[in-house]
Design a protein around this motif. Structure first.
Motif, PDB file in Angstrom:
ATOM      1  N   SER A 145      27.063  16.656  54.690  1.00  0.00           N
ATOM      2  CA  SER A 145      26.514  15.302  54.722  1.00  0.00           C
ATOM      3  C   SER A 145      25.641  15.119  55.961  1.00  0.00           C
ATOM      4  O   SER A 145      26.020  15.547  57.048  1.00  0.00           O
ATOM      5  CB  SER A 145      27.648  14.279  54.723  1.00  0.00           C
ATOM      6  OG  SER A 145      27.147  12.982  54.977  1.00  0.00           O
ATOM      7  N   PRO A 146      24.480  14.474  55.830  1.00  0.00           N
ATOM      8  CA  PRO A 146      23.611  14.264  57.001  1.00  0.00           C
ATOM      9  C   PRO A 146      24.290  13.506  58.129  1.00  0.00           C
ATOM     10  O   PRO A 146      23.965  13.696  59.298  1.00  0.00           O
ATOM     11  CB  PRO A 146      22.434  13.469  56.427  1.00  0.00           C
ATOM     12  CG  PRO A 146      22.412  13.816  54.978  1.00  0.00           C
ATOM     13  CD  PRO A 146      23.843  14.005  54.584  1.00  0.00           C
ATOM     14  N   LEU A 147      25.247  12.637  57.775  1.00  0.00           N
ATOM     15  CA  LEU A 147      25.959  11.897  58.814  1.00  0.00           C
ATOM     16  C   LEU A 147      26.738  12.824  59.737  1.00  0.00           C
ATOM     17  O   LEU A 147      26.966  12.524  60.916  1.00  0.00           O
ATOM     18  CB  LEU A 147      26.917  10.885  58.163  1.00  0.00           C
ATOM     19  CG  LEU A 147      26.263   9.714  57.412  1.00  0.00           C
ATOM     20  CD1 LEU A 147      27.321   8.871  56.716  1.00  0.00           C
ATOM     21  CD2 LEU A 147      25.449   8.861  58.383  1.00  0.00           C
ATOM     22  N   ILE A 148      27.154  13.977  59.202  1.00  0.00           N
ATOM     23  CA  ILE A 148      27.927  14.939  59.991  1.00  0.00           C
ATOM     24  C   ILE A 148      27.026  16.020  60.569  1.00  0.00           C
ATOM     25  O   ILE A 148      27.118  16.368  61.751  1.00  0.00           O
ATOM     26  CB  ILE A 148      29.033  15.574  59.124  1.00  0.00           C
ATOM     27  CG1 ILE A 148      29.977  14.486  58.603  1.00  0.00           C
ATOM     28  CG2 ILE A 148      29.806  16.634  59.910  1.00  0.00           C
ATOM     29  CD1 ILE A 148      31.025  15.006  57.648  1.00  0.00           C
ATOM     30  N   SER A 149      26.117  16.575  59.744  1.00  0.00           N
ATOM     31  CA  SER A 149      25.327  17.738  60.161  1.00  0.00           C
ATOM     32  C   SER A 149      24.358  17.418  61.298  1.00  0.00           C
ATOM     33  O   SER A 149      24.055  18.285  62.117  1.00  0.00           O
ATOM     34  CB  SER A 149      24.546  18.292  58.964  1.00  0.00           C
ATOM     35  OG  SER A 149      23.636  17.325  58.473  1.00  0.00           O
TER      36      SER A 149
END
Length: 216
Positions: free
Chosen positions: A180-184
């Protein structure tokens, strides 16, 4: 080559100086092919000369002369990365006596110093520090060089390691991009390996899982 010889002669002739052998030896120009091949460098590092009786009587002077000759050979050749890679991959093929592996460990420690020096030079661009690479090669030569002719091969391990490293980095990047972009966006490749990939691999292959041999 012939063209280089003609250019050198023409240059010296324009200086209107008398041409003789001593004059040629003192010239700096026209010496681009004077350095030996990298294979010759590896051979002279890993193979020591068999001393004659007259030379054995004055061993210290002969040894100092050989060290100076080897230092000039390595320095004139340059290409310190390739030189040290070749020594690294070929010195273990020598038949030197080392039952407790003291010589081997010492050589690997010295090669580690060479690696640290190379990394520092590339990071700081202090190219003058490369002058310390020939003494490192000479140290290894003094430890393990043998009279027997070494079986020298072109180093391949470094290229294989670089290829494997690029493949693994691409694999890690692919895994990271699927998150997920929120994590990566908060994870670098290094932190991804240390914080996520390593524990994940530990879960996939627990320590209590024993390999089974199926006999048919």
């Amino acid at each position: 080559d012939i063209r280089s010889c003609l250019n050198t002669l023409q240059f010296l002739n324009k200086k209107r100086e008398a041409l003789n052998i001593s004059g040629f030896d003192s010239q700096v120009i026209g010496r681009k092919d004077m350095s030996k091949s990298i294979l010759d460098v590896w051979k002279q590092v890993l193979q020591k000369k068999k001393l004659k009786r007259a030379e054995m009587a004055d061993c210290n002077m002969s040894g100092d002369k050989d060290i100076g000759s080897l230092f000039s050979l390595i320095s004139n050749r340059g290409d310190y990365d390739v030189t040290m890679d070749g020594i690294h991959e070929n010195f273990l093929k020598l038949s030197y006596h080392d039952p407790m592996l003291h010589k081997t460990v010492k050589c690997l420690d010295v090669l580690g110093v060479s690696d640290y020096l190379t990394q520092y030079v590339y990071r700081t661009q202090h190219m003058s520090l490369q002058a310390y690479q020939p003494p490192i090669a000479i140290t290894i030569s003094r430890i393990v060089a043998q009279v027997e002719k070494p079986n020298i091969e072109w180093p391949k391990a470094l290229q294989r390691c670089r290829t494997m490293l690029l493949v693994k980095k691409d694999t890690l990047k692919t895994w990271q991009n699927r998150m997920s972009p929120l994590i990566s966006r908060h994870l670098s490749v290094e932190s991804f390996v240390g914080d996520i990939a390593s524990p994940f691999l530990h879960i996939l292959s627990p320590l209590n899982l024993r390999p089974m041999h199926l006999g048919f």
